[in-house]
Scaffold this motif. Structure first.
Motif, short mmCIF file in Angstrom:
data_model
loop_
_atom_site.label_atom_id
_atom_site.label_comp_id
_atom_site.label_asym_id
_atom_site.label_seq_id
_atom_site.Cartn_x
_atom_site.Cartn_y
_atom_site.Cartn_z
N TYR A 195 0.98 -1.19 -0.05
CA TYR A 195 0.21 -0.11 -0.16
C TYR A 195 1.13 1.22 -0.03
O TYR A 195 0.64 2.25 -0.88
N ALA A 196 1.81 1.28 0.91
CA ALA A 196 2.89 2.51 0.90
C ALA A 196 3.44 2.63 -0.31
O ALA A 196 3.54 3.91 -0.59
N VAL A 197 3.71 1.70 -1.11
CA VAL A 197 4.58 1.88 -2.36
C VAL A 197 3.67 2.02 -3.47
O VAL A 197 4.16 2.34 -4.57
N GLY A 198 2.38 2.05 -3.15
CA GLY A 198 1.25 2.29 -4.40
C GLY A 198 0.80 1.20 -5.21
O GLY A 198 0.21 1.29 -6.14
N LEU A 199 1.18 0.06 -4.58
CA LEU A 199 0.75 -1.41 -5.35
C LEU A 199 -0.52 -1.78 -5.30
O LEU A 199 -1.26 -2.47 -5.94
N LYS A 200 -1.02 -1.54 -3.87
CA LYS A 200 -2.13 -1.75 -3.52
C LYS A 200 -3.35 -0.56 -3.02
O LYS A 200 -2.61 0.30 -2.65
N ASP A 201 -4.66 -0.85 -3.47
CA ASP A 201 -5.50 0.32 -3.18
C ASP A 201 -5.80 0.47 -1.42
O ASP A 201 -6.05 1.63 -1.06
N GLU A 202 -5.85 -0.75 -0.76
CA GLU A 202 -5.97 -0.60 0.71
C GLU A 202 -4.65 -1.25 1.23
O GLU A 202 -4.24 -2.05 0.77
N PRO A 203 -4.50 -0.80 2.58
CA PRO A 203 -3.45 -1.47 3.45
C PRO A 203 -3.95 -2.71 4.17
O PRO A 203 -3.10 -3.15 5.07
N TRP A 204 -4.83 -3.48 3.49
CA TRP A 204 -5.11 -4.81 3.93
C TRP A 204 -5.08 -5.69 2.92
O TRP A 204 -5.37 -5.40 1.68
#
Ligand code: CTP
Ligand code: MG
Length: 179
Positions: A170-179
Motif C-alpha cells: 500500500y505504502a509503495v502504491g501497489l495496493k489500493d488498501e493497506p489490507w
C-alpha cells in the motif's frame, strides 16, 4: 528448536505466500465471475478476482517451490523439510489463490464491497485452504512437514507477515488498501 520450527514454517509456506502478491502485480482483465451478480444483488466474486491474476499467482508459487528445491541442499542444516513434491507445490500455490477467491465469495455474500476489510478472513483464508488442499493432495509430505509446532508457527506468523507485506504494498502504491 524454535528457530528450526519457524524456518520450516516459512520455507514450506513460501509457495503459498507468493501467489497473492503476484496476483496483485499481474491481475487485471476478465474477472472469474464474468461479471455475474447473484440474487442478493452482489457480485459472485467481484472484479478483484481475475483469471490472469489467478493463473500468474499459481504459476509463481509453483516456480518458487521449484527454486526452493534447488536451494534445498545448501540449507538442509537449518531447514529440515523434505523437498516439495510437484503435487505439494501446486496445491500450496493454487490453494492460496482458491482461499482468497472463497474469501471474496464470503465478502460479497456478507455485503462487503470490493476491497472491504474482513478481519481474520483476510489474514488466514489462503493459509487454511492451501494447507487443507495440500493435506489431501500430498498427504505424506504434508504430515512429514507440517508437524503441530509448524502449524502453530504458520498460524501465528502468517497474519503478521500478511499485515506487514500489505502495508508495504500500500505504502509503495501497489495496493489500493493497506489490507
Ligand atoms: N487479483 C487478481 N486475481 C486474484 C486475486 C487478486 O487479479 N485471484 C488482483 C486484483 O487486481 C485485485 C488485487 O489483486 O484487485 C488485490 O487483491 P485482493 O485484495 O485479494 O482483491 P480486492 O480487489 O481487494 O477484492 P476483494 O474485496 O474481493 O478481496
Ligand atoms: Mg483486498
Amino acid at each position: 528448536m524454535v528457530v528450526e520450527t519457524v524456518a520450516v514454517a516459512i520455507w514450506a509456506m513460501l509457495p503459498a505466500y507468493i501467489p497473492n502478491n503476484v496476483a496483485v502485480l499481474a491481475g487485471g482483465g476478465r474477472p472469474i465471475d464474468g461479471g455475474r451478480t447473484l440474487d442478493d444483488g452482489n457480485r459472485l466474486l467481484g472484479d478483484g478476482k481475475t483469471w490472469r491474476g489467478t493463473a500468474f499467482g499459481t504459476a509463481a508459487g509453483v516456480v518458487v517451490a521449484l527454486v526452493l528445491n534447488r536451494i534445498h541442499p545448501f540449507v538442509s542444516g537449518v531447514v529440515v523439510a523434505d523437498p516439495f513434491p510437484i503435487a505439494a507445490a501446486v496445491s500450496l500455490a493454487f490453494g492460496a489463490m482458491l482461499g482468497d477467491i472463497l474469501a471474496s465469495f464470503l465478502k460479497r455474500r456478507t455485503g462487503r464491497q470490493r476491497g472491504a476489510v474482513f478481519p481474520g478472513v483476510d489474514q488466514l483464508d489462503f493459509v487454511v485452504v492451501s494447507l487443507v488442499l495440500t493435506a489431501v493432495i500430498a498427504t505424506g509430505w504434508f504430515l512429514d512437514t507440517f508437524t503441530l509446532p509448524v502449524v502453530v508457527a504458520v498460524l501465528v506468523l502468517t497474519p503478521l507477515l500478511h499485515v506487514s507485506t500489505n502495508a508495504i504494498a500500500y505504502a509503495v502504491g501497489l495496493k489500493d488498501e493497506p489490507w
